[in-house]
Design a protein around this motif. Structure first.
Motif, PDB file in Angstrom:
ATOM      1  N   ALA A 158      42.437  40.464  44.504  1.00 36.64           N
ATOM      2  CA  ALA A 158      41.336  41.022  45.281  1.00 36.64           C
ATOM      3  C   ALA A 158      40.441  39.880  45.756  1.00 36.64           C
ATOM      4  O   ALA A 158      40.219  38.916  45.021  1.00 36.64           O
ATOM      5  CB  ALA A 158      40.523  42.009  44.450  1.00 36.64           C
ATOM      6  N   PRO A 159      39.922  39.957  46.972  1.00 36.29           N
ATOM      7  CA  PRO A 159      39.045  38.894  47.483  1.00 36.29           C
ATOM      8  C   PRO A 159      37.699  38.912  46.764  1.00 36.29           C
ATOM      9  O   PRO A 159      37.245  39.965  46.295  1.00 36.29           O
ATOM     10  CB  PRO A 159      38.889  39.250  48.963  1.00 36.29           C
ATOM     11  CG  PRO A 159      39.089  40.735  49.005  1.00 36.29           C
ATOM     12  CD  PRO A 159      40.123  41.031  47.953  1.00 36.29           C
ATOM     13  N   PRO A 160      37.032  37.762  46.668  1.00 40.83           N
ATOM     14  CA  PRO A 160      35.758  37.679  45.933  1.00 40.83           C
ATOM     15  C   PRO A 160      34.559  38.158  46.758  1.00 40.83           C
ATOM     16  O   PRO A 160      33.597  37.421  46.966  1.00 40.83           O
ATOM     17  CB  PRO A 160      35.656  36.178  45.620  1.00 40.83           C
ATOM     18  CG  PRO A 160      36.336  35.529  46.786  1.00 40.83           C
ATOM     19  CD  PRO A 160      37.486  36.429  47.142  1.00 40.83           C
ATOM     20  N   THR A 161      34.615  39.411  47.209  1.00 42.15           N
ATOM     21  CA  THR A 161      33.477  39.960  47.936  1.00 42.15           C
ATOM     22  C   THR A 161      32.349  40.275  46.950  1.00 42.15           C
ATOM     23  O   THR A 161      32.562  40.354  45.739  1.00 42.15           O
ATOM     24  CB  THR A 161      33.878  41.253  48.670  1.00 42.15           C
ATOM     25  OG1 THR A 161      34.290  42.225  47.690  1.00 42.15           O
ATOM     26  CG2 THR A 161      35.043  41.001  49.623  1.00 42.15           C
TER      27      THR A 161
ATOM     28  N   THR B 194      33.578  43.745  32.970  1.00 46.30           N
ATOM     29  CA  THR B 194      33.570  42.765  31.883  1.00 46.30           C
ATOM     30  C   THR B 194      32.532  43.137  30.836  1.00 46.30           C
ATOM     31  O   THR B 194      32.769  43.037  29.634  1.00 46.30           O
ATOM     32  CB  THR B 194      33.274  41.346  32.427  1.00 46.30           C
ATOM     33  OG1 THR B 194      34.264  41.021  33.417  1.00 46.30           O
ATOM     34  CG2 THR B 194      33.321  40.326  31.311  1.00 46.30           C
ATOM     35  N   GLY B 195      31.369  43.592  31.291  1.00 47.88           N
ATOM     36  CA  GLY B 195      30.304  43.973  30.360  1.00 47.88           C
ATOM     37  C   GLY B 195      30.644  45.188  29.531  1.00 47.88           C
ATOM     38  O   GLY B 195      30.069  45.411  28.461  1.00 47.88           O
ATOM     39  N   ALA B 196      31.617  45.991  29.989  1.00 45.45           N
ATOM     40  CA  ALA B 196      32.015  47.189  29.245  1.00 45.45           C
ATOM     41  C   ALA B 196      33.007  46.867  28.148  1.00 45.45           C
ATOM     42  O   ALA B 196      33.501  47.774  27.465  1.00 45.45           O
ATOM     43  CB  ALA B 196      32.603  48.226  30.207  1.00 45.45           C
ATOM     44  N   GLY B 197      33.314  45.570  27.987  1.00 44.19           N
ATOM     45  CA  GLY B 197      34.244  45.176  26.922  1.00 44.19           C
ATOM     46  C   GLY B 197      35.652  45.686  27.158  1.00 44.19           C
ATOM     47  O   GLY B 197      36.373  46.002  26.231  1.00 44.19           O
ATOM     48  N   GLU B 198      36.058  45.764  28.434  1.00 45.20           N
ATOM     49  CA  GLU B 198      37.407  46.193  28.841  1.00 45.20           C
ATOM     50  C   GLU B 198      37.686  47.651  28.483  1.00 45.20           C
ATOM     51  O   GLU B 198      38.836  48.069  28.433  1.00 45.20           O
ATOM     52  CB  GLU B 198      38.478  45.286  28.213  1.00 45.20           C
ATOM     53  CG  GLU B 198      38.335  43.824  28.602  1.00 45.20           C
ATOM     54  CD  GLU B 198      39.538  43.000  28.166  1.00 45.20           C
ATOM     55  OE1 GLU B 198      40.585  43.592  27.862  1.00 45.20           O
ATOM     56  OE2 GLU B 198      39.419  41.774  28.137  1.00 45.20           O
ATOM     57  N   ARG B 199      36.645  48.424  28.247  1.00 46.44           N
ATOM     58  CA  ARG B 199      36.876  49.838  27.929  1.00 46.44           C
ATOM     59  C   ARG B 199      36.861  50.701  29.171  1.00 46.44           C
ATOM     60  O   ARG B 199      37.251  51.854  29.128  1.00 46.44           O
ATOM     61  CB  ARG B 199      35.799  50.323  26.946  1.00 46.44           C
ATOM     62  CG  ARG B 199      35.874  49.697  25.563  1.00 46.44           C
ATOM     63  CD  ARG B 199      34.894  50.355  24.630  1.00 46.44           C
ATOM     64  NE  ARG B 199      33.520  50.199  25.071  1.00 46.44           N
ATOM     65  CZ  ARG B 199      32.739  49.169  24.764  1.00 46.44           C
ATOM     66  NH1 ARG B 199      33.234  48.182  24.027  1.00 46.44           N
ATOM     67  NH2 ARG B 199      31.495  49.098  25.176  1.00 46.44           N
ATOM     68  N   ALA B 200      36.364  50.143  30.299  1.00 49.19           N
ATOM     69  CA  ALA B 200      36.239  50.937  31.521  1.00 49.19           C
ATOM     70  C   ALA B 200      37.611  51.191  32.141  1.00 49.19           C
ATOM     71  O   ALA B 200      38.528  50.418  31.936  1.00 49.19           O
ATOM     72  CB  ALA B 200      35.348  50.187  32.523  1.00 49.19           C
TER      73      ALA B 200
ATOM     74  N   ILE C 277      31.642  44.771  40.664  1.00 51.05           N
ATOM     75  CA  ILE C 277      32.515  45.652  39.879  1.00 51.05           C
ATOM     76  C   ILE C 277      33.115  44.893  38.706  1.00 51.05           C
ATOM     77  O   ILE C 277      33.198  45.404  37.583  1.00 51.05           O
ATOM     78  CB  ILE C 277      33.630  46.238  40.768  1.00 51.05           C
ATOM     79  CG1 ILE C 277      33.023  47.191  41.813  1.00 51.05           C
ATOM     80  CG2 ILE C 277      34.667  46.972  39.924  1.00 51.05           C
ATOM     81  CD1 ILE C 277      34.022  47.682  42.835  1.00 51.05           C
ATOM     82  N   PHE C 278      33.526  43.644  38.956  1.00 48.11           N
ATOM     83  CA  PHE C 278      34.135  42.839  37.898  1.00 48.11           C
ATOM     84  C   PHE C 278      33.132  42.549  36.794  1.00 48.11           C
ATOM     85  O   PHE C 278      33.466  42.631  35.602  1.00 48.11           O
ATOM     86  CB  PHE C 278      34.659  41.526  38.490  1.00 48.11           C
ATOM     87  CG  PHE C 278      35.332  40.631  37.475  1.00 48.11           C
ATOM     88  CD1 PHE C 278      36.611  40.908  37.027  1.00 48.11           C
ATOM     89  CD2 PHE C 278      34.680  39.521  36.969  1.00 48.11           C
ATOM     90  CE1 PHE C 278      37.231  40.098  36.092  1.00 48.11           C
ATOM     91  CE2 PHE C 278      35.285  38.704  36.041  1.00 48.11           C
ATOM     92  CZ  PHE C 278      36.564  38.984  35.602  1.00 48.11           C
TER      93      PHE C 278
ATOM     94  N   TYR D 123      42.072  42.084  33.998  1.00 51.00           N
ATOM     95  CA  TYR D 123      41.540  41.500  35.231  1.00 51.00           C
ATOM     96  C   TYR D 123      40.827  40.207  34.860  1.00 51.00           C
ATOM     97  O   TYR D 123      40.121  40.132  33.865  1.00 51.00           O
ATOM     98  CB  TYR D 123      40.541  42.458  35.887  1.00 51.00           C
ATOM     99  CG  TYR D 123      41.156  43.740  36.382  1.00 51.00           C
ATOM    100  CD1 TYR D 123      42.002  43.756  37.482  1.00 51.00           C
ATOM    101  CD2 TYR D 123      40.888  44.947  35.743  1.00 51.00           C
ATOM    102  CE1 TYR D 123      42.569  44.932  37.936  1.00 51.00           C
ATOM    103  CE2 TYR D 123      41.450  46.136  36.195  1.00 51.00           C
ATOM    104  CZ  TYR D 123      42.288  46.121  37.286  1.00 51.00           C
ATOM    105  OH  TYR D 123      42.840  47.293  37.722  1.00 51.00           O
ATOM    106  N   HIS D 124      41.020  39.178  35.666  1.00 49.81           N
ATOM    107  CA  HIS D 124      40.386  37.902  35.358  1.00 49.81           C
ATOM    108  C   HIS D 124      40.261  37.067  36.620  1.00 49.81           C
ATOM    109  O   HIS D 124      40.902  37.338  37.637  1.00 49.81           O
ATOM    110  CB  HIS D 124      41.189  37.132  34.302  1.00 49.81           C
ATOM    111  CG  HIS D 124      42.585  36.804  34.737  1.00 49.81           C
ATOM    112  ND1 HIS D 124      43.610  37.720  34.675  1.00 49.81           N
ATOM    113  CD2 HIS D 124      43.126  35.669  35.242  1.00 49.81           C
ATOM    114  CE1 HIS D 124      44.716  37.166  35.128  1.00 49.81           C
ATOM    115  NE2 HIS D 124      44.455  35.916  35.487  1.00 49.81           N
TER     116      HIS D 124
END
Length: 247
Positions: A227-230, A241-247, A236-237, A204-205
């Motif tokens: 996805a819209p930038p709500t 991102t903070g999970a290092g893509e492990r989520a 959520i993004f 996701y980016h």
């Protein structure tokens, strides 16, 4: 951007018309964007270009007239010859074609060009540089016997190709390039080449702001989810991102 994505098993409606497939994709978009708990009840009006399949000339005319911009979302055109889009695209029909064969009319990647690769089967997901010859060799291995699951996302440079200029291999239609307001900050942009194995995916980016690009699939298929930038989606993004893509 341009690239190839290996073809998965053909679905039951493989022979459906382009309009039927577009309607199916529109339903999928609504299911993804307007799912229970979503902050939006229906697709935003500014995403209306997604509701139809555009003729290439019609799409370019709309862009040239200033009736469409980078903030208005994507436009889907029917499959066509690059000349109809007034674009230059690589003449590659498979990953094996991507390597230069000495044909001046169809320049390809130099064998020693170092491509930016990601391996989704690696224990630690880091991007590495690999020679184009090695990358193409991996695509030649039957899927059940592959030890790597590659997703190549590489910014094409003149030193990577057997041509005088990158534009000789890939360049967008002029109306689209003129609508790319990001060039006011970054100058001319080079195309990306994507080579993805069946079963691979991209993280996701958030795409670069104010860019207008041509995204084309040379072979295979690719599913893109937007996805819209709500506020909820952005939160959520950030968490993901903070999970290092492990989520």
């Amino acid at each position: 951007s341009g690239g190839g994505h290996e073809e998965p098993a053909a679905p039951a409606d493989a022979h459906a018309s382009a309009e039927d497939r577009l309607r199916s994709l529109s339903r999928l978009a609504r299911q993804v964007l307007c799912s229970p708990g979503s902050e939006i009840a229906e697709l935003p009006t500014r995403m209306s270009p997604l509701r139809r399949l555009w003729e290439p000339e019609e799409a370019l005319a709309k862009i040239s007239a200033g009736e469409w911009g980078c903030e208005d979302g994507p436009m889907l055109t029917r499959a066509c010859d690059p000349a109809e889009l007034r674009a230059t695209l690589p003449r590659w029909k498979s990953p094996l074609d991507a390597l230069d064969s000495g044909n001046a009319n169809a320049p390809g990647l130099r064998r020693g060009a170092m491509l930016d690769c990601g391996d989704l089967r690696a224990s630690v997901r880091v991007r590495t540089k690999r020679p184009a010859s090695w990358v193409v060799e991996q695509f030649g291995i039957p899927p059940p016997h592959r030890t790597s699951l590659l997703n190549v996302v590489h910014l094409l440079r003149s030193t990577d190709i057997a041509a005088s200029h990158v534009a000789d291999v890939a360049s967008p239609p002029e109306p689209l390039a003129a609508a790319d307001t990001s060039r006011g900050w970054w100058g001319s942009a080079s195309p990306f080449v994507l080579l993805s194995m069946r079963g691979s995916s991209m993280s996701y980016h958030i795409d670069l702001w104010a860019t207008s690009v041509l995204y084309t699939v040379l072979w295979g298929c690719k599913l893109i989810v937007m996805a819209p930038p709500t506020q909820r989606n952005k939160a959520i993004f950030r968490e993901w991102t903070g999970a290092g893509e492990r989520a």
